[in-house]
Design an enzyme around this catalytic site. Structure first.
Site, PDB file in Angstrom:
ATOM      1  N   HIS A 179     -48.997  12.698 -96.246  1.00 13.80           N
ATOM      2  CA  HIS A 179     -49.366  12.504 -96.928  1.00 13.80           C
ATOM      3  C   HIS A 179     -48.029  11.546 -97.246  1.00 13.80           C
ATOM      4  O   HIS A 179     -46.544  11.242 -97.027  1.00 13.80           O
ATOM      5  CB  HIS A 179     -48.818  13.547 -98.089  1.00 13.80           C
ATOM      6  CG  HIS A 179     -49.745  13.923 -98.930  1.00 13.80           C
ATOM      7  ND1 HIS A 179     -50.034  15.315 -98.076  1.00 13.80           N
ATOM      8  CD2 HIS A 179     -51.339  13.901 -97.291  1.00 13.80           C
ATOM      9  CE1 HIS A 179     -51.295  16.044 -98.445  1.00 13.80           C
ATOM     10  NE2 HIS A 179     -52.064  15.013 -97.823  1.00 13.80           N
ATOM     11  N   GLU A 182     -44.874  10.501 -99.734  1.00 12.64           N
ATOM     12  CA  GLU A 182     -43.866  11.354-100.241  1.00 12.64           C
ATOM     13  C   GLU A 182     -43.035  10.881 -99.498  1.00 12.64           C
ATOM     14  O   GLU A 182     -42.497  11.412 -98.107  1.00 12.64           O
ATOM     15  CB  GLU A 182     -44.472  12.780 -99.049  1.00 12.64           C
ATOM     16  CG  GLU A 182     -45.869  12.805-100.462  1.00 12.64           C
ATOM     17  CD  GLU A 182     -46.621  14.745 -99.749  1.00 12.64           C
ATOM     18  OE1 GLU A 182     -46.386  15.066 -99.092  1.00 12.64           O
ATOM     19  OE2 GLU A 182     -47.355  14.544-100.550  1.00 12.64           O
ATOM     20  N   HIS A 323     -43.551  18.103 -97.605  1.00 13.24           N
ATOM     21  CA  HIS A 323     -43.771  17.232 -98.320  1.00 13.24           C
ATOM     22  C   HIS A 323     -42.916  16.976 -99.267  1.00 13.24           C
ATOM     23  O   HIS A 323     -42.707  18.105 -99.360  1.00 13.24           O
ATOM     24  CB  HIS A 323     -45.007  18.192 -98.790  1.00 13.24           C
ATOM     25  CG  HIS A 323     -46.315  18.129 -97.871  1.00 13.24           C
ATOM     26  ND1 HIS A 323     -47.957  17.340 -97.974  1.00 13.24           N
ATOM     27  CD2 HIS A 323     -46.435  19.046 -96.696  1.00 13.24           C
ATOM     28  CE1 HIS A 323     -48.724  17.802 -96.960  1.00 13.24           C
ATOM     29  NE2 HIS A 323     -48.114  18.078 -95.913  1.00 13.24           N
ATOM     30  N   GLU A 397     -42.122  21.771 -99.944  1.00 15.05           N
ATOM     31  CA  GLU A 397     -42.378  21.166-100.622  1.00 15.05           C
ATOM     32  C   GLU A 397     -41.245  20.365-101.484  1.00 15.05           C
ATOM     33  O   GLU A 397     -40.508  21.322-102.327  1.00 15.05           O
ATOM     34  CB  GLU A 397     -42.873  21.054-102.057  1.00 15.05           C
ATOM     35  CG  GLU A 397     -44.661  21.414-101.599  1.00 15.05           C
ATOM     36  CD  GLU A 397     -45.728  20.432-101.530  1.00 15.05           C
ATOM     37  OE1 GLU A 397     -45.473  18.679-102.270  1.00 15.05           O
ATOM     38  OE2 GLU A 397     -46.708  20.148-101.345  1.00 15.05           O
TER      39      GLU A 397
HETATM   40 ZN   LIG Z   1     -47.931  16.355 -99.432  1.00 18.74          ZN
END
Ligand SMILES: [Zn+2]
Ligand SMILES: *[C@@H]1O[C@H](CO)[C@@H](O)[C@H](O)[C@H]1NC(C)=O
Ligand SMILES: *[C@@H]1O[C@H](CO)[C@@H](O)[C@H](O)[C@H]1NC(C)=O
Ligand SMILES: *[C@@H]1O[C@H](CO)[C@@H](O)[C@H](O)[C@H]1NC(C)=O
Ligand SMILES: *[C@@H]1O[C@H](CO)[C@@H](O)[C@H](O)[C@H]1NC(C)=O
Ligand SMILES: *[C@@H]1O[C@H](CO)[C@@H](O)[C@H](O)[C@H]1NC(C)=O
Length: 459
Positions: A179, A182, A323, A397
């Site tokens: 992504h 990020e 992420h 994350e």
């Molecule tokens: Zn992500």
């Protein structure tokens, strides 16, 4: 003179194209059920808001522009969704970060620093320099190209790297940056690489040496470089890749063009082949932030990695994708609430990982099943688990946590280093807790493996 004008008009162009996010808000919406999530997804599909956070117990942050604010409020109220404005200063935060980064001193080619967010060229030049310096334990891999023709690069680290026999070592795969927005992720990946190579975390050099004797570690720090560069140059909060996706609402006009507009970007983390591909937690509108593409692996970036990893399937012991944000450690399944047969293992690993992370700087990450709040299909760690058969398959994350009222993707630069440091410890704990050891066929002739019956296929 002509050239001078050219430079001026070029910089005007760049300034004009940089999205300001003036008047945008971050709004926290209470999500108590999958039905609530579907309501948000519907508003997202109508282009009224952007989904910010992936997984969050009880709530979700969304980005809402000034034009859709009234409409969204109406839908929240009629849909029975509780909401609260986090910040209406998104434009200011984006501008301030942009200004700060422009003032940072650039690093020399091949150097790196953890006080700013570097562009892809700097990241790749650093990989080149590291490989040149650590020739006997690392090599550069060019896995393939993106839609816009950028290279997807990885570094392979293992002792005696040039010997073919190292291809038989058990493999650890780490990737980041799927992504675009990020930004702390590629930085953290670079720090992990530095640590394994002994550039950082020198007090851990014995552990790292043991690690690279035993494993081949392949790290791809930025697997969506098109999106990453676009998020630096044009839209700070861009998430997807940059391939044309299709027409808004899938509506074409009579001439084969789009009735409304053509949208760009596929959510690469919905594009992997998992059960229920394209059916759970995604949108079939090409403009959506969670548009999975037309078919699994129809995007170059994901296909490239799939091809590389499929060939290494028998060696894969650990798959981790990074992420941000929310401070989570996610375990399979992501696409269903059903538990895997490895659930007890995940609970144990989760404890070890979050404890190791907290021990470093006191930051609490939460370990949970990916689908705990709402399931999504097509994400990479589910693919690694269900298709490749890698039991130890996870998603991090990173910082900040879910309770910061900031633009979470804009982690302040002074938190890059501590985030990276705590994740070196988290990763080491993770590696210590790998469930299945794949027997290494030590083979001095390099190459041909001695056909052992027991490949202990974990699936
Ligand atoms: Zn992500
Ligand atoms: C790599 O080479 C350097 C010298 O060039 C040597 O000091 C080091 O021990 C070697 N490392 C390994 C893991 O073989
Ligand atoms: C590295 O590989 C070479 C040849 O493949 C072998 O002779 C040597 O013993 C290996 N060194 C280590 C430390 O494994
Ligand atoms: C979850 O488990 C139930 C019961 O075993 C099964 O019927 C169902 O199909 C599973 N759901 C998914 C999405 O795999
Ligand atoms: C992390 O959790 C511990 C124990 O629950 C708590 O004491 C501590 O304040 C938390 N740290 C942060 C930064 O929230
Ligand atoms: C596999 O390797 C072992 C020891 O290296 C050897 O004893 C055995 O004969 C080999 N098996 C085959 C099928 O080559």
């Amino acid at each position: 003179m002509f050239r001078f004008l050219g430079i001026i008009s070029l910089s005007l162009l760049v300034a004009n194209c940089y999205k300001t996010y003036d008047g945008y808000k971050i709004v926290r919406v209470g999500i108590d059920s999958e039905a609530d999530y579907m309501k948000i997804l519907k508003l997202e599909t109508q282009d009224l808001l952007e989904i910010f956070t992936e997984v969050r117990s009880g709530h979700m942050d969304v980005l809402i522009g000034p034009k859709s604010w009234l409409t969204c409020q109406y839908h929240f109220k009629t849909g029975g969704l509780k909401y609260k404005v986090g910040t209406d200063n998104v434009g200011k935060e984006v501008e301030e970060e942009h200004k700060r980064l422009l003032l940072k001193t650039p690093v020399a080619p091949g150097q790196f620093s953890y006080d700013t967010y570097h562009r892809i060229d700097t990241i790749y030049a650093r990989l080149d320099a590291l490989v040149a310096k650590h020739r006997n334990i690392s090599e550069l891999l060019e896995l393939g190209e993106t839609y816009e023709g950028r290279k997807i690069r990885a570094i392979r680290i293992t002792s005696n790297v040039s010997s073919d026999a190292t291809n038989n070592k058990p493999m650890i795969w780490l990737d980041g940056g799927i992504h675009a927005r990020e930004w702390v992720v590629p930085a953290t990946m670079m720090y992990i690489i530095d640590s394994i190579l002994g550039e950082e975390e020198r007090d851990k050099s014995d552990r790292m040496a043991a690690l690279i004797d035993k494993y081949q570690i392949v790290i791809a720090p930025s697997i969506n470089p098109d999106g990453y560069e676009y998020s630096h140059e044009s839209e700070r909060l861009w998430r997807k890749n940059r391939a044309p996706a299709g027409c808004r609402g899938n509506k074409e006009n009579w001439f084969g063009g789009c009735f409304y507009s053509l949208c760009y970007g596929i959510d690469l983390n919905r594009n992997w082949e998992t059960p229920f591909f394209g059916q759970v937690g995604v949108s079939d509108d090409p403009c959506s932030l969670v548009y999975p593409g037309k078919a699994p692996f129809d995007q170059k970036s994901t296909a490239v990695i799939k091809n590389y990893l499929e060939a290494k399937k028998d060696k894969m012991e650990l798959f981790v994708t990074y992420h941000s944000y929310s401070q989570l450690f996610l375990t399979p399944f992501g696409y269903t609430h059903n538990l895997t047969e490895d659930h007890d293992h995940y609970v144990e690993v989760g404890k070890a990982v979050v404890n190791a992370i907290a021990a470093r700087h006191g930051y609490n990450y939460t370990a949970m099943q990916g689908a705990q709040l709402y399931p999504v299909s097509g994400d990479s760690f589910d693919w690694a688990y269900t298709v490749l058969g890698v039991v130890d398959s996870y998603c991090f994350e990173l910082r900040p946590d879910g309770d910061s009222w900031r633009v979470g993707f804009e982690l302040p630069e002074d938190q890059i280093l501590p985030t990276a440091e705590e994740n070196v410890d988290g990763l080491l704990a993770l590696i210590e807790n790998i469930k299945y050891e794949i027997g290494e066929e030590s083979d001095d002739s390099g190459g041909e493996s001695n056909d052992t019956e027991d490949e202990s296929d974990p699936s």
